[in-house]
Structures are given as C-alpha cells and as structure tokens.
Design an enzyme around this catalytic site. Structure first.
Site, PDB file in Angstrom:
ATOM      1  N   GLU A 212     -12.326  -2.680  -7.136  1.00 49.91           N
ATOM      2  CA  GLU A 212     -10.972  -2.621  -6.573  1.00 49.91           C
ATOM      3  C   GLU A 212     -10.870  -3.532  -5.351  1.00 49.91           C
ATOM      4  OE1 GLU A 212      -7.986  -1.992  -6.519  1.00 49.91           O
ATOM      5  OE2 GLU A 212      -7.419  -0.018  -7.251  1.00 49.91           O
ATOM      6  N   ASP A 213      -9.652  -3.914  -5.038  1.00 51.02           N
ATOM      7  CA  ASP A 213      -9.442  -4.651  -3.791  1.00 51.02           C
ATOM      8  C   ASP A 213      -9.387  -3.700  -2.604  1.00 51.02           C
ATOM      9  OD1 ASP A 213      -7.036  -3.506  -4.624  1.00 51.02           O
ATOM     10  OD2 ASP A 213      -5.824  -5.302  -4.298  1.00 51.02           O
TER      11      ASP A 213
ATOM     12  N   ASP B 106      -6.323   2.816  -0.847  1.00 49.72           N
ATOM     13  CA  ASP B 106      -5.340   3.175   0.177  1.00 49.72           C
ATOM     14  C   ASP B 106      -5.153   4.701   0.128  1.00 49.72           C
ATOM     15  OD1 ASP B 106      -3.298   2.780   2.097  1.00 49.72           O
ATOM     16  OD2 ASP B 106      -1.781   2.526   0.565  1.00 49.72           O
TER      17      ASP B 106
ATOM     18  N   PHE C 219      -1.013  -3.095   6.817  1.00 51.56           N
ATOM     19  CA  PHE C 219      -0.768  -3.745   5.535  1.00 51.56           C
ATOM     20  C   PHE C 219      -1.416  -5.122   5.576  1.00 51.56           C
ATOM     21  CE2 PHE C 219       1.454  -6.093   2.252  1.00 51.56           C
ATOM     22  CZ  PHE C 219       1.381  -5.182   1.210  1.00 51.56           C
TER      23      PHE C 219
ATOM     24  N   ARG D 254      -2.121 -14.326  -2.131  1.00 49.85           N
ATOM     25  CA  ARG D 254      -3.388 -13.934  -2.759  1.00 49.85           C
ATOM     26  C   ARG D 254      -4.473 -14.988  -2.566  1.00 49.85           C
ATOM     27  NH1 ARG D 254      -2.421  -9.397  -5.955  1.00 49.85           N
ATOM     28  NH2 ARG D 254      -0.422  -9.304  -7.004  1.00 49.85           N
TER      29      ARG D 254
HETATM   30  P1  5GP Z   1      -3.615   3.486  -3.700  1.00 49.25           P
HETATM   31  O1  5GP Z   1      -3.335   3.942  -5.087  1.00 49.25           O
HETATM   32  O2  5GP Z   1      -5.033   3.692  -3.259  1.00 49.25           O
HETATM   33  O3  5GP Z   1      -2.637   4.061  -2.714  1.00 49.25           O
HETATM   34  O4  5GP Z   1      -3.262   1.962  -3.653  1.00 49.25           O
HETATM   35  C1  5GP Z   1      -4.053   1.031  -4.237  1.00 49.25           C
HETATM   36  C2  5GP Z   1      -3.304  -0.250  -4.458  1.00 49.25           C
HETATM   37  O5  5GP Z   1      -2.227  -0.430  -3.533  1.00 49.25           O
HETATM   38  C3  5GP Z   1      -4.231  -1.414  -4.233  1.00 49.25           C
HETATM   39  O6  5GP Z   1      -4.920  -1.752  -5.398  1.00 49.25           O
HETATM   40  C4  5GP Z   1      -3.280  -2.507  -3.760  1.00 49.25           C
HETATM   41  O7  5GP Z   1      -2.744  -3.174  -4.871  1.00 49.25           O
HETATM   42  C5  5GP Z   1      -2.161  -1.754  -3.058  1.00 49.25           C
HETATM   43  N1  5GP Z   1      -2.341  -1.740  -1.592  1.00 49.25           N
HETATM   44  C6  5GP Z   1      -2.697  -0.705  -0.819  1.00 49.25           C
HETATM   45  N2  5GP Z   1      -2.768  -1.059   0.476  1.00 49.25           N
HETATM   46  C7  5GP Z   1      -2.471  -2.369   0.515  1.00 49.25           C
HETATM   47  C8  5GP Z   1      -2.403  -3.325   1.584  1.00 49.25           C
HETATM   48  O8  5GP Z   1      -2.637  -3.073   2.770  1.00 49.25           O
HETATM   49  N3  5GP Z   1      -2.061  -4.595   1.213  1.00 49.25           N
HETATM   50  C9  5GP Z   1      -1.790  -4.950  -0.070  1.00 49.25           C
HETATM   51  N4  5GP Z   1      -1.479  -6.209  -0.293  1.00 49.25           N
HETATM   52  N5  5GP Z   1      -1.858  -4.075  -1.087  1.00 49.25           N
HETATM   53  C10 5GP Z   1      -2.184  -2.809  -0.798  1.00 49.25           C
END
Ligand code: 5GP
Length: 171
Positions: free
Chosen positions: A94-95, A98, A147, A160
């Site tokens: 994963e990137d 969150d 963010f 990206r």
């Molecule tokens: P989660 O399901 O854990 O809340 O969110 C995961 C996804 O939300 C990540 O794979 C990413 O695509 C997006 N995301 C969460 N935080 C950020 C952030 O700070 N920047 C960006 N660009 N995407 C985020």
C-alpha cells in the site's frame, strides 16, 4: 496552493532499501506474490521489488475508497488480481494506511483466498487517523495527520510523479 517537501527522495530510497533487506530475511528465498494496491503504490512497489532479492510474482489490485481529501468509507473493487493466491506467500503493498478501512477490507478479502501467508507493507501510516486497526508488517514512515502527495500519491490525479513526499496545502 503550495507543495513543500515532507520526506525527501533520498530518505525514501534509504528506507526502501532497509525494508527490502528485512523482507529478504523473512522470506528466505521463497517466492512471494507481491500485490500492489493501485494507483498510489506503483512507485513504492517498483522501487521495493527492485531492491528485493526475494523472487517476486507481481500483480496489482485496484480499489477506490477516497474522493477529494476525505474518505467516503466505501470500498469499490475496480480491478481484481489475476493470480490465484491459494497456498502462496502474499505481500500486499500500500501507499498509505490512513483510517485503515481500505487495507482491512483487502486483507479480509485476501485471507478468504487461503494464502500460505499474508503480510502488509505500507510506505506511510497516519496513526492519528486510525479507525480500523491493521498490523503493518513493513512500514516506511509514520506521519502526522497531513494530506500528502507525491511518490505515487495524488491530489485529484496529479502529483504522483514527484520523487519525494510533499505536503499539500491549498493556501
Ligand atoms: P484508508 O482506507 O486507510 O482511510 O485510506 C487509504 C487510501 O486513502 C490510500 O490508499 C490513499 O489512496 C488515500 N489517502 C489516505 N491519506 C492520504 C493522503 O494523505 N494523501 C493522499 N494522496 N491519499 C491519501
């Protein structure tokens, strides 16, 4: 709007190398199915697997759970993997974790396909935002509740390509 460097390209590359060494030790030469979670992980996956010596079978999965800068809480399958993971070592990449929603749902999905083992690598984690607790086996960096963009992460599809992680602010 402005972008400031939050984690430099050099720091990212050094951390990717460290993680690759740990992964190599853990898998001890056994093949692993690496599943990159599109789109955000593409750069991390590319660097990570090139730094790894472990034999890799690469596939990608695409889900969507995010619109703008706030999570929608919904997970939509956009592209599933082609590989049958049954009996194989699987490493999800994963990137960013969150709220944890995306990856906890993906982990449950993959576990249902009976892999030999299932682990998670994430470049970034925002502990302050956790709603669904997930174990991250290989973590790049813990970050504050900001963010971020770059190194695969976007804002509405842009940024990206940046080789570093930047902090995005609308001002
Ligand atoms: P989660 O399901 O854990 O809340 O969110 C995961 C996804 O939300 C990540 O794979 C990413 O695509 C997006 N995301 C969460 N935080 C950020 C952030 O700070 N920047 C960006 N660009 N995407 C985020």
């Amino acid at each position: 709007m402005s972008v400031s460097t939050y984690i430099s390209a050099e720091k990212i590359q050094a951390r990717v190398e460290e993680i690759a060494r740990i992964i190599d030790m853990d898998y001890n030469g056994e093949e692993v199915v690496v599943i990159g979670v599109l789109n955000g992980s593409f750069m991390f996956v590319a660097d990570l697997i090139r730094a790894m010596e472990t034999p890799v079978f690469l596939d990608f999965i695409a889900v969507s759970s995010y619109e703008g800068t706030e999570s929608t809480g919904e997970l939509k399958m956009l592209k599933d993997v082609k590989v049958n993971v049954e009996g194989k070592h699987v490493l999800l990449v994963e990137d960013i974790v969150d709220t944890g929603l995306t990856i906890s749902k993906l982990k449950t999905l993959m576990e249902g396909r009976s892999p030999k083992s299932l682990k998670l690598a994430s470049l970034l984690h925002k502990p302050a935002r956790t709603e669904h607790k997930v174990d991250i086996d290989y973590l790049g960096f813990e970050i504050e509740d900001k963010f971020v963009i770059g190194y695969g992460l976007d804002f509405n599809g842009l940024y990206r390509e940046l080789p570093y992680i930047g902090e995005y602010s609308a001002s």
